[in-house]
Structures are given as C-alpha cells and as structure tokens.
Write a protein that holds these residues in place. Structure first.
Motif, PDB file in Angstrom:
ATOM      1  N   ALA A   1     -36.966   6.962   5.687  1.00 41.91           N
ATOM      2  CA  ALA A   1     -36.780   5.532   5.429  1.00 41.91           C
ATOM      3  C   ALA A   1     -38.069   4.747   5.648  1.00 41.91           C
ATOM      4  N   SER A   2     -38.139   3.626   4.978  1.00 42.71           N
ATOM      5  CA  SER A   2     -39.247   2.709   5.176  1.00 42.71           C
ATOM      6  C   SER A   2     -39.092   1.988   6.517  1.00 42.71           C
ATOM      7  N   ARG A   3     -40.197   1.819   7.235  1.00 45.84           N
ATOM      8  CA  ARG A   3     -40.251   1.069   8.502  1.00 45.84           C
ATOM      9  C   ARG A   3     -39.295   1.605   9.560  1.00 45.84           C
ATOM     10  N   GLY A   4     -38.957   2.901   9.474  1.00 49.35           N
ATOM     11  CA  GLY A   4     -38.158   3.511  10.526  1.00 49.35           C
ATOM     12  C   GLY A   4     -36.751   2.996  10.641  1.00 49.35           C
ATOM     13  N   ALA A   5     -36.142   2.553   9.547  1.00 51.71           N
ATOM     14  CA  ALA A   5     -34.817   1.945   9.621  1.00 51.71           C
ATOM     15  C   ALA A   5     -33.734   2.928  10.019  1.00 51.71           C
ATOM     16  N   PHE A   6     -33.889   4.202   9.632  1.00 50.92           N
ATOM     17  CA  PHE A   6     -32.845   5.189   9.888  1.00 50.92           C
ATOM     18  C   PHE A   6     -33.354   6.295  10.812  1.00 50.92           C
ATOM     19  N   VAL A   7     -34.091   5.945  11.827  1.00 48.12           N
ATOM     20  CA  VAL A   7     -34.670   6.916  12.745  1.00 48.12           C
ATOM     21  C   VAL A   7     -33.565   7.660  13.492  1.00 48.12           C
ATOM     22  N   GLY A   8     -33.711   8.991  13.561  1.00 47.67           N
ATOM     23  CA  GLY A   8     -32.785   9.791  14.353  1.00 47.67           C
ATOM     24  C   GLY A   8     -31.597  10.336  13.599  1.00 47.67           C
ATOM     25  N   PHE A   9     -31.510  10.102  12.302  1.00 46.99           N
ATOM     26  CA  PHE A   9     -30.381  10.582  11.527  1.00 46.99           C
ATOM     27  C   PHE A   9     -30.659  11.961  10.943  1.00 46.99           C
ATOM     28  N   ASP A  10     -29.586  12.722  10.743  1.00 46.51           N
ATOM     29  CA  ASP A  10     -29.681  13.986  10.032  1.00 46.51           C
ATOM     30  C   ASP A  10     -29.933  13.724   8.554  1.00 46.51           C
TER      31      ASP A  10
ATOM     32  N   TYR B   1     -33.418  -2.152   3.865  1.00 45.92           N
ATOM     33  CA  TYR B   1     -33.762  -0.834   4.369  1.00 45.92           C
ATOM     34  C   TYR B   1     -33.493   0.181   3.268  1.00 45.92           C
ATOM     35  N   LYS B   2     -34.380   1.178   3.173  1.00 48.67           N
ATOM     36  CA  LYS B   2     -34.286   2.087   2.042  1.00 48.67           C
ATOM     37  C   LYS B   2     -34.767   3.475   2.418  1.00 48.67           C
ATOM     38  N   ALA B   3     -34.016   4.485   2.006  1.00 49.17           N
ATOM     39  CA  ALA B   3     -34.422   5.879   2.102  1.00 49.17           C
ATOM     40  C   ALA B   3     -34.306   6.478   0.706  1.00 49.17           C
ATOM     41  N   SER B   4     -35.348   7.172   0.254  1.00 46.37           N
ATOM     42  CA  SER B   4     -35.328   7.734  -1.092  1.00 46.37           C
ATOM     43  C   SER B   4     -36.206   8.970  -1.144  1.00 46.37           C
ATOM     44  N   GLY B   5     -36.060   9.737  -2.220  1.00 42.81           N
ATOM     45  CA  GLY B   5     -36.871  10.935  -2.380  1.00 42.81           C
ATOM     46  C   GLY B   5     -36.249  11.899  -3.369  1.00 42.81           C
ATOM     47  N   TRP B   6     -36.716  13.151  -3.295  1.00 49.71           N
ATOM     48  CA  TRP B   6     -36.200  14.231  -4.122  1.00 49.71           C
ATOM     49  C   TRP B   6     -35.668  15.319  -3.209  1.00 49.71           C
ATOM     50  N   ALA B   7     -34.565  15.930  -3.597  1.00 48.62           N
ATOM     51  CA  ALA B   7     -33.935  16.969  -2.783  1.00 48.62           C
ATOM     52  C   ALA B   7     -33.521  18.137  -3.672  1.00 48.62           C
ATOM     53  N   PRO B   8     -33.578  19.376  -3.152  1.00 45.67           N
ATOM     54  CA  PRO B   8     -33.080  20.513  -3.932  1.00 45.67           C
ATOM     55  C   PRO B   8     -31.561  20.429  -4.092  1.00 45.67           C
ATOM     56  N   MET B   9     -31.037  20.990  -5.165  1.00 42.63           N
ATOM     57  CA  MET B   9     -29.601  20.949  -5.417  1.00 42.63           C
ATOM     58  C   MET B   9     -29.172  22.224  -6.147  1.00 42.63           C
ATOM     59  N   ALA B  10     -27.896  22.526  -6.047  1.00 47.75           N
ATOM     60  CA  ALA B  10     -27.284  23.625  -6.796  1.00 47.75           C
ATOM     61  C   ALA B  10     -25.886  23.184  -7.202  1.00 47.75           C
TER      62      ALA B  10
ATOM     63  N   MET C   1     -32.704  16.661  -7.188  1.00 52.64           N
ATOM     64  CA  MET C   1     -31.982  15.399  -7.299  1.00 52.64           C
ATOM     65  C   MET C   1     -32.829  14.265  -6.723  1.00 52.64           C
ATOM     66  N   SER C   2     -33.047  13.246  -7.537  1.00 53.18           N
ATOM     67  CA  SER C   2     -33.659  12.016  -7.047  1.00 53.18           C
ATOM     68  C   SER C   2     -32.550  11.133  -6.468  1.00 53.18           C
ATOM     69  N   TYR C   3     -32.804  10.525  -5.307  1.00 51.95           N
ATOM     70  CA  TYR C   3     -31.749   9.748  -4.660  1.00 51.95           C
ATOM     71  C   TYR C   3     -32.333   8.515  -3.982  1.00 51.95           C
ATOM     72  N   THR C   4     -31.472   7.513  -3.840  1.00 47.72           N
ATOM     73  CA  THR C   4     -31.812   6.301  -3.098  1.00 47.72           C
ATOM     74  C   THR C   4     -30.602   5.859  -2.293  1.00 47.72           C
ATOM     75  N   PHE C   5     -30.813   5.629  -1.019  1.00 53.23           N
ATOM     76  CA  PHE C   5     -29.788   5.033  -0.150  1.00 53.23           C
ATOM     77  C   PHE C   5     -30.425   3.792   0.456  1.00 53.23           C
ATOM     78  N   SER C   6     -29.874   2.617   0.136  1.00 50.76           N
ATOM     79  CA  SER C   6     -30.505   1.384   0.594  1.00 50.76           C
ATOM     80  C   SER C   6     -29.457   0.382   1.059  1.00 50.76           C
ATOM     81  N   GLN C   7     -29.896  -0.540   1.904  1.00 49.78           N
ATOM     82  CA  GLN C   7     -29.037  -1.624   2.391  1.00 49.78           C
ATOM     83  C   GLN C   7     -29.828  -2.932   2.347  1.00 49.78           C
ATOM     84  N   THR C   8     -29.173  -3.979   1.847  1.00 51.53           N
ATOM     85  CA  THR C   8     -29.783  -5.299   1.745  1.00 51.53           C
ATOM     86  C   THR C   8     -28.791  -6.345   2.231  1.00 51.53           C
ATOM     87  N   GLY C   9     -29.259  -7.278   3.048  1.00 47.13           N
ATOM     88  CA  GLY C   9     -28.378  -8.342   3.505  1.00 47.13           C
ATOM     89  C   GLY C   9     -28.654  -8.740   4.938  1.00 47.13           C
ATOM     90  N   ASP C  10     -27.618  -9.165   5.649  1.00 43.48           N
ATOM     91  CA  ASP C  10     -27.722  -9.636   7.034  1.00 43.48           C
ATOM     92  C   ASP C  10     -27.218  -8.565   7.991  1.00 43.48           C
TER      93      ASP C  10
END
Length: 274
Positions: free
Chosen positions: A248-257, A208-217, A185-194
């Motif tokens: 994530a780009s630039r460490g926006a989501f550091v420390g998340f599962d 801020y953006k996190a994206s990539g490919w993940a295994p799925m069933a 699965m290709s996925y994107t989780f992003s946030q834009t704004g203030d």
C-alpha cells in the motif's frame, strides 16, 4: 471503553469532526453487470470456407466474448477488518464482469486459449459504531478491481465435430469441455472517504490504495451450443486462485497478509470459429 488502535488507518490528521459511538447498521447493495458483445455479420465469412451446415475445412481459430457474474471469496484478513469496522459484507464485492478468449486448435479436441477479463466493484459504507459530532455518518467507498490475463488449454469431452468426406467437416450440436491455465492478475484495492483515528477519535479524510500484479491459476468447465455453422453460445463456470501483496501507499495497510483475489464466476457469451 475506547476501542483498541487499528492497523487499518494509523495516521492521525485531526479535523473539526470527531467520532462518537453509534448504534445500528445499514448496507447498500449494487450489482453491476458489464457484458461486451461484438456482433459480426455472417456475410463476412470467408468465401468457400463454409457450406450449408458444414465446413470445407476444420476451423483453426475461435473468438469468444463472455459476460456474467463474479464472486470473490474475500477470505484474507483485510476483508475481515473492513467487514468488522464498516457496513460491508464479504458478499458485497460480487459484481458483473466480462472475459474475451482467443483460441487456437492444437488437436482434434484440444485448443490453447488466451484469456483476458475485467471486473470491478465499488462498495459504499459507513463506520458501524461511530458517527461524527454532528450525528452524521462517517462515509467511505471501498473498491476492488481485478484484471486477469491467462494462457490455458481447453479440451473437448466429446468430439467437437465429424469429418464425413475429404471436403466436409460438420460441427457437433453440443460440445462440453474442461479447461485449466495460469497467468497473472492486475489488481487494485482502495478506500476513499472519511476515517476514524482510534487514538484520538478525530475524523479525517484520505485515500488508501494497494495495487500490483499477482500470479494466478484457474480451472474451468463449460459447454458450447451451436447456433449456426460458425457461431455458438458458450457457457463457462470457472474458479480462479490468486493472492497479491498489500504493498500500500504510505503504509496504510501495514501488517496485513496477502490479499485474497480468488473467486468463482459464471458467464455466458458468443463464440465465432474461423
């Protein structure tokens, strides 16, 4: 009391706006349903392959286009933080989506199926507890997009048809089936704004953006209702399991599962058999 710093947006980029405590919340719900359909004229049928309500040979290929409702489970900690700080609920990521299936018959009841699909949801929001120093909402948009590609097997619970002679095969009126498969699965989780820097309460604008490919069933069940010799109406209920890295780009989501990409779907579409 100043709130504790968040892992969400650690960078500080002071601007003229600052955040102040607010009361009250609101949320905006938008459900977009995208369904693709590819009408194919009956006159395009192979000459001599279909008789009056029967086939001269058993179909080998199937092509299905389905559209419907998809509901991500949104069970990981990134969703927990988003729903705590912003006017977003987990159910807000539900949306419309579509899938395309290409099937090849393996046996009397089984076929191998290649499936690709897409769903996307943009959720507008504000900070729940803060407005800026002009008493205006601090707004942003959160986007979740999923694009699964899988290979699986679909098995007919009852016989999909009956051969009544050497030259005639009659398809069943109703054919229930079950299925399962795996893929990526290709996925994107992003946030834009203030956003708010909780160290200084300054308001800054960023993306801020996190994206990539993940295994799925997945596991599925459904049914086909024959409309004509070649065309059927298909219903599909499906659960997909997947989790992806928060790289994530630039460490926006550091420390998340890992982000939860799982969810259920219900779709309806058209199947053509060749």
């Amino acid at each position: 009391m100043r709130p504790s710093p968040t892992r969400f947006h650690p960078r500080s980029a002071a601007r003229a706006r600052t955040a102040e405590p607010r009361t009250g919340t609101w949320l905006r719900w938008l459900l977009a349903l995208a369904a693709a359909a590819a009408p194919i004229p009956l006159m395009a049928q192979n000459v001599g392959s279909v008789g009056d309500g029967f086939y001269f040979r058993r179909p080998i290929l199937s092509l299905s286009v389905r559209g419907g409702y998809e509901r991500p489970t949104a069970g990981s900690d990134i969703y927990g933080l988003v729903t705590e700080q912003l006017t977003v609920n987990r159910g807000d990521f539900a949306t419309g989506g579509y899938q395309v299936d290409l099937g090849v018959r393996l046996s009397e009841r089984a076929e191998i199926v290649l499936t690709a699909g897409n769903s996307s949801r943009d959720v507008a929001s504000e900070f729940r507890r803060y407005v800026d120093n002009n008493d205006l909402p601090i707004e942003q948009s959160t986007r979740l997009q999923r694009f699964p590609v899988s290979l699986g097997v679909r098995y007919a619970v009852t016989a999909p048809g009956e051969r009544i002679s050497k030259f005639a095969w009659i398809p069943s009126r109703i054919t229930p089936w079950v299925g399962a498969g795996a893929g990526v699965m290709s996925y994107t989780f992003s946030q834009t704004g203030d956003f708010v820097d909780f160290e200084t309460l300054n308001v800054f604008r960023d993306e801020y953006k996190a994206s990539g490919w993940a295994p799925m069933a997945y596991a599925s069940l459904g049914t086909e209702l024959r409309l004509t010799t070649r065309f059927s109406l298909m219903g599909d209920l499906r659960y997909t399991a997947s989790r992806g890295s928060m790289n994530a780009s630039r460490g926006a989501f550091v420390g998340f599962d890992k982000i939860d990409l799982s969810g259920g779907s219900a779709s309806l579409g058209l199947t053509m058999r060749l």
